[in-house]
Design an enzyme around this catalytic site. Structure first.
Site, short mmCIF file in Angstrom:
data_model
loop_
_atom_site.label_atom_id
_atom_site.label_comp_id
_atom_site.label_asym_id
_atom_site.label_seq_id
_atom_site.Cartn_x
_atom_site.Cartn_y
_atom_site.Cartn_z
N ASP A 1 -1.28 11.83 -8.34
CA ASP A 1 -0.23 10.86 -8.05
C ASP A 1 -0.17 9.80 -9.15
OD1 ASP A 1 1.91 9.91 -6.61
OD2 ASP A 1 0.70 8.77 -5.18
N GLY B 1 -0.13 2.18 3.91
CA GLY B 1 0.05 0.98 4.71
C GLY B 1 0.21 -0.25 3.84
#
Length: 836
Positions: free
Chosen positions: A619, A507
């Site tokens: 990641d 987000g």
């Protein structure tokens, strides 16, 4: 109302007939070693049909059960009875707290677990409102589940321990229940490691250890196949309801022709009634036909699926069967499929092939068959299909939705218990309206009931007062706490769009300032994002356990009002990526870039070694390396992080996650995760730092699109200096560049075993920095022993210090900062310029 009551009676009768058949197979064919059947809540045993399989009473099964309270529900004591002809559904065991069944396993391997549910009212317990989770060992079978109708959930789990523990855990302010329970052995050779991935194409390993949930099991071109006609007690439903364009298909049946090959498919794979029917391409002998026959399925996103295709050529008269293509979604998984090449030229011979999907990121899955250009005429057929959900990286089979959709309930019901009952439009509308109302209510409550105060390693929780609430929960062991939504609203000026400093998969990220002047970064979850509760929880769990000067600190989190908000320390200078390209920020010097790489490596090294078990970031990329006001690097975004393998294991088998361009190809191929996957990603970051360009740039010529491949080509030529960032021209000392490039090259080795540890990477980067700063300018041979001698004298003498240092070696007082592994200690071990 009369029609509705008749429909319910038919439904109950069908379920009961199916249950009678459910165990008849146990008296013939495969004989399971482990067989447990429990008639939960009942005071008497019940034998199914004419078989020897008996569901024992709750009293007889009490030795298997551990529960805080005995509540045996009997529908016969109420005015509403679920069924007068379904004894297994007349009673239920209710659990008001965590409860578990423990079954002794005589022979390890795959076992069916079947959970029978039928809700009814009992005293103050309305089973239609029950909400609970179910676990088998560490695997989550159901999460926040609410059974709506009669249903049987079927799972296949690999049991490697002497006991199988099935746990029922009520959700907050609710309870759990079960009407009947089965645990039954499965043949060892039913599912093997012969499945294939198709994106990319590669063998799939680790299937034997996966837990599976039966989602769909279809008999193509034929009717419902009952449990009594299947050696393993499975049901197969007709595929007609799943065909997207039924007019393109036709059915063929020739059950008597089916044969099972020696050493190939057996009746345990699928019965003759499945292999003896098929759905066929309806080309009507038109040689110009060119279309696919397609089936569509609703699935839970976020999971991989095991798909088994069953083939048997009952359509051909000669050994020149059709050549056709097989698709899963848009992927051609089996081009030019020719069945007789698999069955030694024999027609009507059973054969199956297995595939494993990548992680599905949508709620639908399609399977298609269609003509191949190599075929002499357009034709294709499929006899049977099985689709099973595989446990995800969290060892869970629980879907995204708290409640299944009404169509999904009907399909699962038909698949598992063989119910095919027409229901009036009025009944459907009532069910849909009730479902929508209930789901909206649960969605409002979902997150506020999910989280409990974080307490790691047994830390004691206390409360700290604030102007926003009477008490904010804090765990003294990790100092992370739940922050009131009102405080975050005020800090971000009600999430002012002008304060947005970044947007990611989770987000938007807002800059904020607390009432006391503390600057914060607020990551607010987007309800439409593909990342959600799992990443939210992982981020909290990871960052609440670790404190290090090169890891971004978690200040707190908020889960009020359906929100998922994470609050971090504010990093004044943004991301490393922003300082390399794509912005107007000033270019970083080579020394500064080395220091940033060293800081990032320290953070990752701590993750890999500073705790009881390694933590793999998964990641690592320049966008997840943040810089504070002093340009000190801190690793961020732990939403995909995963605990590493046990001491006696070499890897963790898990679904592939990460960012394209940084992803370890070995992890991508084999789905086996190790710390070396982070090392590969960090190697890409090193080349990104050196070349200051995106890792994937489709606008460039083909050979330059992938930074890692492009840089490695130049590195192998010994001409990497040709492609470095022009802003670094004249700044980098040759030996420093050489050592940096060698380190990056080693990180990008094809196989993890050939890559250095993050501790070795850190050591070599610090060496590259010292070569940059301590080079002897008057010596024409910078790599000389004289240069190294002067370098060693500058960094001091600390003998016999291990450079790969964990938190345990420094004691708890230093666990929050392992950057104290100083250059002076590291370089005391230098004996030659090559380093490690």
């Amino acid at each position: 109302m009369r029609f509705v009551m008749m429909g319910c009676r038919v439904l109950r009768f069908s379920i009961w007939v199916s249950l009678i058949l459910n165990l008849v197979w146990c008296s013939r064919g495969f004989d399971p070693v482990d067989k447990y059947y429990i008639n939960c809540g009942s005071s008497s045993d019940f034998t199914v049909g004419n078989s020897n399989s008996t569901f024992v009473s709750d009293k007889s099964a009490s030795r298997f059960l551990s529960t805080p309270q005995d509540i045996l529900a009997d529908s016969n004591l109420n005015s509403i009875t679920p069924s007068e002809d379904s004894p297994l559904f007349r009673t239920a065991r209710i659990f008001t707290g965590p409860s578990r069944y423990t079954f002794s396993i005589k022979q390890g391997g795959r076992h069916w677990i079947r959970l029978h549910f039928y809700p009814f009212d009992y005293q103050n317990y309305d089973m239609r409102s029950a909400r609970f989770s179910v676990f088998a060992q560490r695997t989550t079978l159901l999460s926040d589940f609410t059974p709506r109708n009669a249903s049987v959930k079927e799972y296949s789990v690999n049991v490697t321990t002497r006991d199988l523990v099935i746990t029922f855990s009520p959700s907050s302010n609710s309870f759990a229940y079960i009407n009947a329970l089965e645990v039954v052995s499965v043949p060892d050779d039913l599912i093997t490691d012969d499945a294939s991935l198709y994106n990319p194409s590669a063998p799939f390993t680790g299937l034997m250890t996966q837990s599976l949930e039966t989602v769909f099991r279809l008999n193509m071109g034929g009717p419902f196949v009952s449990l009594v006609n299947d050696t393993l007690g499975r049901t197969w439903i007709s595929d007609s309801g799943f065909l997207l364009q039924p007019n393109l298909a036709t059915n063929v049946s020739n059950v008597g022709a089916v044969r099972y090959p020696q050493g190939g498919a057996t009746s345990d794979a699928a019965p003759e009634t499945v292999y003896g029917t098929c759905t066929r391409m309806n080309s009507a002998s038109d040689p110009r036909s060119n279309f696919n026959v397609t089936w569509g399925f609703k699935v839970d996103p976020g999971f991989q699926y095991f798909i088994r295709f069953h083939f048997c050529d009952i359509v051909s008269k000669f050994a020149d069967d059709p050549i056709f293509n097989v698709y899963i979604d848009a992927f051609l998984v089996s081009p030019d499929f020719e069945l007789t090449t698999k069955t030694m030229g024999q027609l009507a011979t059973a054969y199956f092939v297995d595939y494993v999907t990548p992680e599905i990121n949508k709620n639908n899955l399609r399977v298609s068959i269609g003509p191949s250009p190599r075929g002499s005429y357009p034709d294709a057929f499929l006899n049977g299909l099985e689709i099973m959900k595989m446990n995800n990286s969290k060892d869970s089979l629980a879907g995204v939705s708290v409640l299944p959709t009404l169509p999904g309930e009907k399909k699962n019901l038909g698949m598992i218990v063989g119910v095919s009952v027409g229901v009036s439009v009025a009944l459907i509308m009532i069910g849909v309206l009730f479902f929508v109302h209930r789901r909206r209510k649960q969605k409002r409550l979902r997150y506020s009931k999910t989280w409990v105060p974080i307490s790691v390693n047994g830390g004691t929780s206390h409360t700290m007062g604030s102007k926003y609430s009477t008490g904010t929960t804090i765990s003294v062991s990790n100092m992370s706490y739940r922050i009131p939504f009102a405080a975050i609203q005020e800090a971000t000026n009600n999430f002012d769009e002008n304060l947005v400093i970044g947007v990611g998969g989770f987000g938007k990220v807002y800059k904020g300032v607390f009432h006391d002047g503390t600057k914060i970064a607020v990551k607010r979850g987007n309800p439409k994002s593909q990342q959600g509760l799992a990443e939210f929880r992982t981020e909290i769990e990871m960052l609440s356990q670790f404190r290090h000067r090169h890891l971004v600190s978690l200040i707190g989190y908020c889960d009020e009002r359906n929100e998922m908000i994470l609050v971090y320390e504010y990093m004044e200078n943004g991301t490393l990526k922003g300082h390399l390209y794509g912005s107007n920020l000033p270019s970083l010097s080579w020394k500064r870039r080395l220091e940033i790489c060293i800081g990032s490596a320290r953070g990752l090294h701590y993750l890999h070694t500073g705790y009881a078990k390694a933590v793999i970031h998964r990641d690592v990329k320049s966008a997840n390396i943040l810089l504070d006001e002093n340009l000190m690097a801190k690793v961020a975004d732990f939403g995909l992080s995963k605990t590493g393998p046990e001491i006696d294991q070499t890897h963790v088998s898990t679904a592939v996650k990460g960012s394209f361009g940084y992803l370890d190809p070995e992890y991508f191929r084999r789905q086996q995760l190790t710390e070396k996957s982070d090392v590969y990603s960090f190697g890409v970051v090193l080349f990104e730092v050196l070349c200051a360009r995106p890792v994937i740039d489709p606008s460039l010529p083909r050979e330059m699109v992938n930074l890692a491949e492009w840089a490695m080509k130049w590195q192998k030529k010994g001409q990497l200096d040709h492609i470095i960032d022009q802003n670094l021209a004249g700044q980098i000392k040759p030996n420093s560049l050489r050592k940096f490039a060698e380190t990056a090259e080693k990180c990008l080795a094809d196989f993890g075993v050939d890559r250095p540890s993050m501790g070795d990477v850190l050591w070599n980067l610090e060496y590259a920095l010292q070569l940059q700063e301590a080079v002897v300018h008057n010596d024409p041979e910078e790599n000389s022993a004289n240069a190294i001698g002067q370098l060693s004298s500058q960094v001091g003498e600390f003998n016999h210090v291990d450079t790969v240092t964990s938190a345990d070696q420094f004691g708890t007082s230093n666990v929050d900062d392992l950057s104290g592994v100083s250059m002076s200690r590291v370089f005391s071990q230098l004996v030659k310029s090559e380093g490690r």
